[in-house]
Design a protein around this motif. Structure first.
Motif, PDB file in Angstrom:
ATOM      1  N   LEU A   1      -3.396   2.751  -1.271  1.00 48.37           N
ATOM      2  CA  LEU A   1      -3.129   1.751  -2.308  1.00 48.37           C
ATOM      3  C   LEU A   1      -2.049   2.264  -3.267  1.00 48.37           C
ATOM      4  O   LEU A   1      -1.092   1.545  -3.599  1.00 48.37           O
ATOM      5  CB  LEU A   1      -4.427   1.437  -3.060  1.00 48.37           C
ATOM      6  N   ALA A   2      -2.173   3.506  -3.683  1.00 51.85           N
ATOM      7  CA  ALA A   2      -1.165   4.104  -4.579  1.00 51.85           C
ATOM      8  C   ALA A   2       0.197   4.158  -3.896  1.00 51.85           C
ATOM      9  O   ALA A   2       1.230   3.867  -4.524  1.00 51.85           O
ATOM     10  CB  ALA A   2      -1.608   5.502  -5.003  1.00 51.85           C
ATOM     11  N   LEU A   3       0.231   4.518  -2.617  1.00 50.75           N
ATOM     12  CA  LEU A   3       1.498   4.579  -1.881  1.00 50.75           C
ATOM     13  C   LEU A   3       2.145   3.194  -1.805  1.00 50.75           C
ATOM     14  O   LEU A   3       3.362   3.062  -1.974  1.00 50.75           O
ATOM     15  CB  LEU A   3       1.276   5.143  -0.479  1.00 50.75           C
ATOM     16  N   CYS A   4       1.348   2.171  -1.556  1.00 47.19           N
ATOM     17  CA  CYS A   4       1.891   0.799  -1.518  1.00 47.19           C
ATOM     18  C   CYS A   4       2.447   0.395  -2.874  1.00 47.19           C
ATOM     19  O   CYS A   4       3.518  -0.215  -2.962  1.00 47.19           O
ATOM     20  CB  CYS A   4       0.811  -0.196  -1.080  1.00 47.19           C
ATOM     21  N   ARG A   5       1.734   0.742  -3.931  1.00 49.52           N
ATOM     22  CA  ARG A   5       2.215   0.398  -5.276  1.00 49.52           C
ATOM     23  C   ARG A   5       3.541   1.093  -5.581  1.00 49.52           C
ATOM     24  O   ARG A   5       4.441   0.491  -6.171  1.00 49.52           O
ATOM     25  CB  ARG A   5       1.159   0.747  -6.319  1.00 49.52           C
ATOM     26  N   LEU A   6       3.657   2.339  -5.186  1.00 48.24           N
ATOM     27  CA  LEU A   6       4.911   3.062  -5.400  1.00 48.24           C
ATOM     28  C   LEU A   6       6.046   2.440  -4.582  1.00 48.24           C
ATOM     29  O   LEU A   6       7.162   2.286  -5.067  1.00 48.24           O
ATOM     30  CB  LEU A   6       4.751   4.539  -5.047  1.00 48.24           C
ATOM     31  N   ALA A   7       5.757   2.101  -3.335  1.00 48.77           N
ATOM     32  CA  ALA A   7       6.780   1.519  -2.472  1.00 48.77           C
ATOM     33  C   ALA A   7       7.242   0.160  -2.988  1.00 48.77           C
ATOM     34  O   ALA A   7       8.425  -0.170  -2.921  1.00 48.77           O
ATOM     35  CB  ALA A   7       6.256   1.389  -1.045  1.00 48.77           C
ATOM     36  N   ALA A   8       6.323  -0.640  -3.516  1.00 51.55           N
ATOM     37  CA  ALA A   8       6.653  -1.998  -3.958  1.00 51.55           C
ATOM     38  C   ALA A   8       7.201  -2.053  -5.382  1.00 51.55           C
ATOM     39  O   ALA A   8       7.720  -3.096  -5.797  1.00 51.55           O
ATOM     40  CB  ALA A   8       5.418  -2.887  -3.853  1.00 51.55           C
ATOM     41  N   ALA A   9       7.114  -0.956  -6.119  1.00 50.12           N
ATOM     42  CA  ALA A   9       7.559  -0.946  -7.515  1.00 50.12           C
ATOM     43  C   ALA A   9       9.000  -1.443  -7.614  1.00 50.12           C
ATOM     44  O   ALA A   9       9.886  -0.964  -6.916  1.00 50.12           O
ATOM     45  CB  ALA A   9       7.442   0.456  -8.104  1.00 50.12           C
ATOM     46  N   GLY A  10       9.195  -2.427  -8.455  1.00 50.06           N
ATOM     47  CA  GLY A  10      10.532  -2.961  -8.689  1.00 50.06           C
ATOM     48  C   GLY A  10      11.012  -3.948  -7.636  1.00 50.06           C
ATOM     49  O   GLY A  10      12.145  -4.412  -7.705  1.00 50.06           O
ATOM     50  N   SER A  11      10.178  -4.272  -6.660  1.00 56.45           N
ATOM     51  CA  SER A  11      10.556  -5.227  -5.611  1.00 56.45           C
ATOM     52  C   SER A  11      10.156  -6.634  -6.040  1.00 56.45           C
ATOM     53  O   SER A  11       8.972  -6.937  -6.112  1.00 56.45           O
ATOM     54  CB  SER A  11       9.860  -4.892  -4.288  1.00 56.45           C
ATOM     55  N   GLU A  12      11.130  -7.443  -6.278  1.00 54.98           N
ATOM     56  CA  GLU A  12      10.852  -8.811  -6.709  1.00 54.98           C
ATOM     57  C   GLU A  12      10.187  -9.600  -5.583  1.00 54.98           C
ATOM     58  O   GLU A  12      10.667  -9.620  -4.454  1.00 54.98           O
ATOM     59  CB  GLU A  12      12.153  -9.500  -7.120  1.00 54.98           C
ATOM     60  N   GLY A  13       9.047 -10.208  -5.893  1.00 51.34           N
ATOM     61  CA  GLY A  13       8.349 -11.040  -4.928  1.00 51.34           C
ATOM     62  C   GLY A  13       7.412 -10.296  -4.007  1.00 51.34           C
ATOM     63  O   GLY A  13       6.751 -10.906  -3.165  1.00 51.34           O
ATOM     64  N   ILE A  14       7.322  -8.974  -4.141  1.00 51.91           N
ATOM     65  CA  ILE A  14       6.409  -8.190  -3.305  1.00 51.91           C
ATOM     66  C   ILE A  14       5.402  -7.521  -4.231  1.00 51.91           C
ATOM     67  O   ILE A  14       5.773  -6.790  -5.147  1.00 51.91           O
ATOM     68  CB  ILE A  14       7.158  -7.153  -2.451  1.00 51.91           C
ATOM     69  N   GLU A  15       4.134  -7.816  -3.996  1.00 56.00           N
ATOM     70  CA  GLU A  15       3.057  -7.317  -4.845  1.00 56.00           C
ATOM     71  C   GLU A  15       2.023  -6.591  -4.000  1.00 56.00           C
ATOM     72  O   GLU A  15       1.978  -6.752  -2.787  1.00 56.00           O
ATOM     73  CB  GLU A  15       2.382  -8.492  -5.567  1.00 56.00           C
ATOM     74  N   VAL A  16       1.184  -5.820  -4.661  1.00 61.26           N
ATOM     75  CA  VAL A  16       0.112  -5.095  -3.979  1.00 61.26           C
ATOM     76  C   VAL A  16      -1.216  -5.636  -4.476  1.00 61.26           C
ATOM     77  O   VAL A  16      -1.408  -5.824  -5.680  1.00 61.26           O
ATOM     78  CB  VAL A  16       0.211  -3.574  -4.240  1.00 61.26           C
ATOM     79  N   LEU A  17      -2.113  -5.899  -3.549  1.00 60.67           N
ATOM     80  CA  LEU A  17      -3.435  -6.411  -3.878  1.00 60.67           C
ATOM     81  C   LEU A  17      -4.472  -5.442  -3.324  1.00 60.67           C
ATOM     82  O   LEU A  17      -4.373  -5.005  -2.165  1.00 60.67           O
ATOM     83  CB  LEU A  17      -3.605  -7.801  -3.260  1.00 60.67           C
ATOM     84  N   SER A  18      -5.477  -5.120  -4.116  1.00 63.34           N
ATOM     85  CA  SER A  18      -6.473  -4.117  -3.716  1.00 63.34           C
ATOM     86  C   SER A  18      -7.738  -4.731  -3.123  1.00 63.34           C
ATOM     87  O   SER A  18      -8.738  -4.040  -2.957  1.00 63.34           O
ATOM     88  CB  SER A  18      -6.843  -3.244  -4.919  1.00 63.34           C
ATOM     89  N   ILE A  19      -7.704  -5.983  -2.741  1.00 58.14           N
ATOM     90  CA  ILE A  19      -8.891  -6.709  -2.281  1.00 58.14           C
ATOM     91  C   ILE A  19      -9.618  -5.996  -1.138  1.00 58.14           C
ATOM     92  O   ILE A  19     -10.836  -5.955  -1.103  1.00 58.14           O
ATOM     93  CB  ILE A  19      -8.521  -8.166  -1.900  1.00 58.14           C
ATOM     94  N   GLU A  20      -8.897  -5.417  -0.186  1.00 55.17           N
ATOM     95  CA  GLU A  20      -9.547  -4.710   0.916  1.00 55.17           C
ATOM     96  C   GLU A  20      -9.911  -3.281   0.532  1.00 55.17           C
ATOM     97  O   GLU A  20     -10.966  -2.788   0.920  1.00 55.17           O
ATOM     98  CB  GLU A  20      -8.657  -4.706   2.169  1.00 55.17           C
ATOM     99  N   ALA A  21      -9.067  -2.622  -0.216  1.00 62.09           N
ATOM    100  CA  ALA A  21      -9.354  -1.249  -0.631  1.00 62.09           C
ATOM    101  C   ALA A  21     -10.593  -1.190  -1.518  1.00 62.09           C
ATOM    102  O   ALA A  21     -11.331  -0.195  -1.501  1.00 62.09           O
ATOM    103  CB  ALA A  21      -8.151  -0.655  -1.358  1.00 62.09           C
TER     104      ALA A  21
END
Length: 185
Positions: A39-59
């Motif tokens: 989850l943390a890796l996804c948040r770091l990868a998506a940081a600053g990406s317009e229109g791409i968000e991270v959701l923790s629903i499965e984690a």
């Protein structure tokens, strides 16, 4: 991230949600760092990406994660949202063997990223047994980039650099936390 970006643009989506799995139901990995690290890796990868968000629903949900359960949860939260589930063409070929594939296609369109060696016709043929599948599948192209999560994990285990293969913040997090067989800094 390239796949998410291309789906966002080519399929004209409002947003793309990255949803890291808690426990993959069909795949066990050596040196699996756990849902919270992914989850943390996804948040770091998506940081600053317009229109791409991270959701923790499965984690946040313990145990095996099945796509149909997540799509049902998303639909219950926002019943007016039109969902598109994004997969590579290679994964789409296996959809008929997934848990409740017909129900999955009732809840979401399938956004299929092109993959070398798998044609659109192959995917359509494989999915034709599912009711209404033909009307629920949209293909989009993706630049050919031979970077996979298994290749990244192998490079880390071998002590090889990740620069230009993942965002710098992701490489730093992997090193800092000693993920995938590296000694923590």
């Amino acid at each position: 991230m390239v796949c998410a970006q291309e789906a966002l643009a080519d399929l004209e989506l409002d947003r793309v949600l990255l949803i890291p799995v808690h426990t993959p139901p069909h795949k066990r990995l050596d040196d699996e760092p756990g849902a919270q690290h992914r989850l943390a890796l996804c948040r770091l990868a998506a940081a600053g990406s317009e229109g791409i968000e991270v959701l923790s629903i499965e984690a946040d949900r313990p145990g095996s994660s099945f796509t149909i359960d997540t799509l049902r949860s998303l639909h219950e939260r926002d019943p007016d949202d039109e969902l598109t589930f994004i997969v590579g063409a290679d994964q789409a070929l296996g959809l008929p063997e997934w848990r409740e594939p017909a129900a999955l296609l009732e809840l979401a369109e399938l956004g299929v990223a092109g993959r070398e060696g798998v044609s659109e016709a192959d995917v359509v043929e494989k999915l034709e047994a599912l009711p209404g599948a033909a009307a629920r599948v949209r293909f989009f192209s993706m630049p050919r980039i031979d970077i996979s999560s298994s290749m990244i994990r192998a490079r880390v285990a071998e002590g090889r650099p990740l620069r230009w293969l993942v965002p710098d913040a992701v490489a730093e997090y992997i090193a800092e936390h000693g993920l995938y067989g590296t000694p923590a800094r």
